[in-house]
Design a protein around this motif. Structure first.
Motif, PDB file in Angstrom:
ATOM      1  N   TRP A  24       0.826  -1.216   0.000  1.00  0.00           N
ATOM      2  CA  TRP A  24       0.000   0.000   0.000  1.00  0.00           C
ATOM      3  C   TRP A  24       0.856   1.260   0.000  1.00  0.00           C
ATOM      4  O   TRP A  24       0.539   2.244  -0.679  1.00  0.00           O
ATOM      5  N   LEU A  25       1.949   1.240   0.781  1.00  0.00           N
ATOM      6  CA  LEU A  25       2.837   2.403   0.783  1.00  0.00           C
ATOM      7  C   LEU A  25       3.442   2.628  -0.599  1.00  0.00           C
ATOM      8  O   LEU A  25       3.540   3.768  -1.070  1.00  0.00           O
ATOM      9  N   ALA A  26       3.849   1.541  -1.252  1.00  0.00           N
ATOM     10  CA  ALA A  26       4.421   1.653  -2.591  1.00  0.00           C
ATOM     11  C   ALA A  26       3.416   2.260  -3.553  1.00  0.00           C
ATOM     12  O   ALA A  26       3.743   3.173  -4.337  1.00  0.00           O
ATOM     13  N   LEU A  27       2.183   1.788  -3.512  1.00  0.00           N
ATOM     14  CA  LEU A  27       1.150   2.293  -4.416  1.00  0.00           C
ATOM     15  C   LEU A  27       0.895   3.780  -4.199  1.00  0.00           C
ATOM     16  O   LEU A  27       0.891   4.576  -5.155  1.00  0.00           O
ATOM     17  N   VAL A  28       0.709   4.165  -2.941  1.00  0.00           N
ATOM     18  CA  VAL A  28       0.393   5.570  -2.637  1.00  0.00           C
ATOM     19  C   VAL A  28       1.563   6.478  -3.004  1.00  0.00           C
ATOM     20  O   VAL A  28       1.384   7.530  -3.642  1.00  0.00           O
ATOM     21  N   LEU A  29       2.769   6.086  -2.626  1.00  0.00           N
ATOM     22  CA  LEU A  29       3.935   6.939  -2.864  1.00  0.00           C
ATOM     23  C   LEU A  29       4.254   7.060  -4.353  1.00  0.00           C
ATOM     24  O   LEU A  29       4.589   8.154  -4.837  1.00  0.00           O
ATOM     25  N   ILE A  30       4.161   5.959  -5.094  1.00  0.00           N
ATOM     26  CA  ILE A  30       4.486   6.008  -6.523  1.00  0.00           C
ATOM     27  C   ILE A  30       3.449   6.836  -7.285  1.00  0.00           C
ATOM     28  O   ILE A  30       3.805   7.670  -8.129  1.00  0.00           O
ATOM     29  N   VAL A  31       2.169   6.630  -6.980  1.00  0.00           N
ATOM     30  CA  VAL A  31       1.128   7.418  -7.653  1.00  0.00           C
ATOM     31  C   VAL A  31       1.289   8.896  -7.332  1.00  0.00           C
ATOM     32  O   VAL A  31       1.215   9.759  -8.227  1.00  0.00           O
ATOM     33  N   THR A  32       1.535   9.213  -6.059  1.00  0.00           N
ATOM     34  CA  THR A  32       1.737  10.614  -5.673  1.00  0.00           C
ATOM     35  C   THR A  32       2.991  11.186  -6.316  1.00  0.00           C
ATOM     36  O   THR A  32       3.002  12.329  -6.793  1.00  0.00           O
ATOM     37  N   GLY A  33       4.055  10.387  -6.335  1.00  0.00           N
ATOM     38  CA  GLY A  33       5.300  10.832  -6.954  1.00  0.00           C
ATOM     39  C   GLY A  33       5.140  11.107  -8.435  1.00  0.00           C
ATOM     40  O   GLY A  33       5.680  12.091  -8.959  1.00  0.00           O
ATOM     41  N   GLY A 209       8.789   5.093  -2.707  1.00  0.00           N
ATOM     42  CA  GLY A 209       7.778   4.241  -3.318  1.00  0.00           C
ATOM     43  C   GLY A 209       8.393   3.033  -4.001  1.00  0.00           C
ATOM     44  O   GLY A 209       7.926   1.901  -3.830  1.00  0.00           O
ATOM     45  N   VAL A 210       9.438   3.254  -4.776  1.00  0.00           N
ATOM     46  CA  VAL A 210      10.117   2.149  -5.459  1.00  0.00           C
ATOM     47  C   VAL A 210      10.785   1.219  -4.449  1.00  0.00           C
ATOM     48  O   VAL A 210      10.802   0.001  -4.628  1.00  0.00           O
ATOM     49  N   SER A 211      11.321   1.780  -3.370  1.00  0.00           N
ATOM     50  CA  SER A 211      11.950   0.957  -2.334  1.00  0.00           C
ATOM     51  C   SER A 211      10.936   0.028  -1.672  1.00  0.00           C
ATOM     52  O   SER A 211      11.199  -1.171  -1.474  1.00  0.00           O
ATOM     53  N   PHE A 212       9.766   0.576  -1.327  1.00  0.00           N
ATOM     54  CA  PHE A 212       8.723  -0.268  -0.732  1.00  0.00           C
ATOM     55  C   PHE A 212       8.202  -1.291  -1.741  1.00  0.00           C
ATOM     56  O   PHE A 212       7.866  -2.424  -1.371  1.00  0.00           O
ATOM     57  N   PHE A 213       8.139  -0.922  -3.021  1.00  0.00           N
ATOM     58  CA  PHE A 213       7.724  -1.882  -4.041  1.00  0.00           C
ATOM     59  C   PHE A 213       8.728  -3.032  -4.135  1.00  0.00           C
ATOM     60  O   PHE A 213       8.338  -4.204  -4.237  1.00  0.00           O
ATOM     61  N   PHE A 214      10.010  -2.705  -4.101  1.00  0.00           N
ATOM     62  CA  PHE A 214      11.052  -3.731  -4.126  1.00  0.00           C
ATOM     63  C   PHE A 214      10.900  -4.672  -2.931  1.00  0.00           C
ATOM     64  O   PHE A 214      10.948  -5.900  -3.079  1.00  0.00           O
ATOM     65  N   ALA A 215      10.700  -4.104  -1.749  1.00  0.00           N
ATOM     66  CA  ALA A 215      10.521  -4.928  -0.546  1.00  0.00           C
ATOM     67  C   ALA A 215       9.280  -5.805  -0.669  1.00  0.00           C
ATOM     68  O   ALA A 215       9.290  -6.980  -0.267  1.00  0.00           O
ATOM     69  N   TRP A 216       8.201  -5.256  -1.230  1.00  0.00           N
ATOM     70  CA  TRP A 216       6.966  -6.009  -1.416  1.00  0.00           C
ATOM     71  C   TRP A 216       7.189  -7.222  -2.317  1.00  0.00           C
ATOM     72  O   TRP A 216       6.758  -8.325  -2.002  1.00  0.00           O
TER      73      TRP A 216
END
Length: 250
Positions: A24-33, A209-216
């Motif tokens: 969820w953090l990845a989604l929110v941060l990447i879309v906002t970014g 966002g990309v960092s959290f996506f990588f972790a996900w």
């Protein structure tokens, strides 16, 4: 912390909580970014609209290096303490790390074609990042080509640890060689005040966002491996009992 997470059940509890949070953090941060990067940030003098490639290029390069750092650290832990779970974490970092390295090279070429009218220059950073991509591919090839996965993990781990020498070369290549296509570090330095907030904000949003996506991606993959391993172990335990019942049938 490492010893605590080396237990598969404890790792499952940790990852089971972390996976949805990271997703969820990845989604929110990447879309906002993306929004701030495309619509709320200005053009850069000398770069024009092409500067927006930075919001994908720079985070991809950072995560590519961070992913390889994780592989090297996990390989070292496995090599010294023989933690099989560390091997699985390292292995599952390799594919997304390869993708982000390739993405960094591709977006860098696009940026270069817009800003310097050239797709590629054999400077220190471009060359060392390309070497990183080849190391990633070599690491994956070792795992894929060997049936003995314990031996594959050892050999791939040695490659990962030796290949880590390339990371400081990537980081400091701009300072060591005359590299006109890459900017020296300006975010975490005393010169960071020269970096506009309107550009820094989307860059940081995309980075996290990309960092959290990588972790996900990595945590999901490791959880899948644990589940497959447990299923295979259960099948091996049940197989002798099934065979015995078959022999006893009239």
């Amino acid at each position: 912390m490492i010893n605590w997470l080396s237990n598969p059940k404890r790792f499952e509890r940790f990852a089971g909580t972390a996976v949805p949070i990271c997703g969820w953090l990845a989604l929110v941060l990447i879309v906002t970014g993306f929004y701030f990067g495309l619509y709320a940030s200005p053009e850069a003098q000398g770069f024009g609209q092409g500067v927006r490639i930075m919001y994908v290029h720079v985070p991809s390069a950072w995560v590519a290096m961070a992913g390889y750092s994780a592989i090297a650290v996990m390989s070292f832990i496995s090599f010294i303490w023989r933690h099989p779970l560390a091997d699985r974490v390292a292995y599952n970092c390799a594919l997304p790390g390869t993708v982000f390295t390739a993405l960094a090279l591709i977006t860098g070429s696009l940026w270069g074609s817009q800003s310097w009218m050239t797709w590629w220059v054999w400077d220190g950073r471009n060359t060392s990042t390309l070497v990183l991509l080849f190391i990633y591919l070599g690491y994956i090839a070792i795992w894929s080509s060997m049936d003995n996965k314990k031996l594959a993990a050892r050999i791939a781990g040695i490659l990962a640890m030796v290949g880590a020498i390339n990371l400081p070369i990537i980081k400091f290549s701009v300072d060591w060689w005359d590299d006109v296509m890459h900017q020296k570090a300006s975010i975490l330095t005393t010169e960071s005040s020269n970096f506009p907030l309107s550009m820094l904000l989307p860059l940081m949003l995309m980075f996290f966002g990309v960092s959290f996506f990588f972790a996900w991606v990595v945590l999901r993959a490791v959880l899948r491996d644990i589940a497959i391993k447990r299923k295979d172990s259960a099948a091996k335990i049940n197989a002798p009992a099934t065979a015995t019942l078959t022999r006893m049938e009239p």
